[in-house]
Design an enzyme around this catalytic site. Structure first.
Site, PDB file in Angstrom:
ATOM      1  N   GLY A  46      23.507 -14.690  34.143  1.00  0.00           N
ATOM      2  CA  GLY A  46      23.787 -13.729  33.087  1.00  0.00           C
ATOM      3  C   GLY A  46      23.849 -12.328  33.674  1.00  0.00           C
ATOM      4  N   GLN A  51      23.759  -3.242  33.768  1.00  0.00           N
ATOM      5  CA  GLN A  51      23.411  -3.631  35.136  1.00  0.00           C
ATOM      6  C   GLN A  51      24.510  -3.259  36.128  1.00  0.00           C
ATOM      7  OE1 GLN A  51      22.097  -7.785  33.814  1.00  0.00           O
ATOM      8  NE2 GLN A  51      20.853  -7.386  35.644  1.00  0.00           N
ATOM      9  N   CYS A  89      15.720 -11.509  37.855  1.00  0.00           N
ATOM     10  CA  CYS A  89      16.768 -10.623  37.366  1.00  0.00           C
ATOM     11  C   CYS A  89      17.515 -10.044  38.556  1.00  0.00           C
ATOM     12  CB  CYS A  89      16.145  -9.499  36.537  1.00  0.00           C
ATOM     13  SG  CYS A  89      17.330  -8.330  35.845  1.00  0.00           S
ATOM     14  N   LEU A  90      18.835  -9.959  38.427  1.00  0.00           N
ATOM     15  CA  LEU A  90      19.638  -9.389  39.509  1.00  0.00           C
ATOM     16  C   LEU A  90      19.297  -7.918  39.747  1.00  0.00           C
ATOM     17  CD1 LEU A  90      23.076 -11.039  38.658  1.00  0.00           C
ATOM     18  CD2 LEU A  90      21.417 -11.741  40.400  1.00  0.00           C
ATOM     19  N   HIS A 131      17.065 -12.488  27.404  1.00  0.00           N
ATOM     20  CA  HIS A 131      16.930 -11.630  28.587  1.00  0.00           C
ATOM     21  C   HIS A 131      18.079 -10.617  28.647  1.00  0.00           C
ATOM     22  CE1 HIS A 131      15.938 -11.087  33.017  1.00  0.00           C
ATOM     23  NE2 HIS A 131      17.149 -10.575  32.939  1.00  0.00           N
ATOM     24  N   GLU A 132      19.311 -11.100  28.485  1.00  0.00           N
ATOM     25  CA  GLU A 132      20.466 -10.202  28.595  1.00  0.00           C
ATOM     26  C   GLU A 132      20.551  -9.229  27.427  1.00  0.00           C
ATOM     27  OE1 GLU A 132      21.815  -9.967  31.407  1.00  0.00           O
ATOM     28  OE2 GLU A 132      21.010 -11.838  32.197  1.00  0.00           O
TER      29      GLU A 132
END
Length: 165
Positions: A46, A51, A89-90, A131-132
């Site tokens: 995601g 981000q 998380c990225l 989360h997103e």
């Protein structure tokens, strides 16, 4: 399509609320394509627009080879149950932590053509949607962890790639 830079924890943009998308423009279409390419390149499931530095209410999700999702102006309209699991998380590379999320969610949004859609998810998809969507309001999963963050090992082949960059 292009791979965009992923903003990491400490970047102020990750703490800002995003603005709704009013119409699909060529720039928004390009952003969506770039978000998918960036997410796949980084090995994520995601990615939210902030981000990659864009304060728009856009999320892309692709969990376990299911249908890739584009959620524009998404909102969770129903949730129930509870699941506790590890998240990463990225935007927080190399870290993970246990987070409690709903087991089941129903999300209303618009697709990439601004057609209304309803997405129902359980397990990983429910977790990913939550989360997103948090990202769109400036919330990071680290704000919700139960027992703090911990380091996770990066596979050896990824370490070599990072060293080469």
């Amino acid at each position: 399509m292009a791979i965009r830079n992923i903003r990491v924890d400490g970047d102020d943009i990750l703490r800002k609320a995003c603005k709704p998308v009013k119409e699909i423009t060529p720039r928004i279409s390009e952003l969506i394509d770039d978000m998918f390419e960036t997410m796949y390149d980084a090995g994520g499931v995601g990615l939210a627009a902030p981000q990659v530095g864009i304060l728009k209410r856009i999320v892309v999700i692709d969990v376990m080879d299911e249908n890739p999702l584009v959620l524009i102006n998404p909102e969770i309209v129903e949730s129930d149950g509870e699941q506790v699991g590890e998240e990463g998380c990225l935007s927080l590379p190399g870290l993970a932590g246990e987070v409690s999320r709903p087991e089941h969610v129903v999300c209303k949004a618009f697709d990439r053509n601004m057609q209304p859609i309803t997405v129902e998810g359980t397990d990983l998809l429910a977790r990913c949607i939550c989360h997103e969507l948090d990202h769109l309001d400036g919330v990071l999963y680290k704000d919700l962890v139960i027992d703090g963050l911990h380091r996770v090992d990066v596979p050896a082949d990824e370490e070599e790639e990072e060293e080469c960059e």
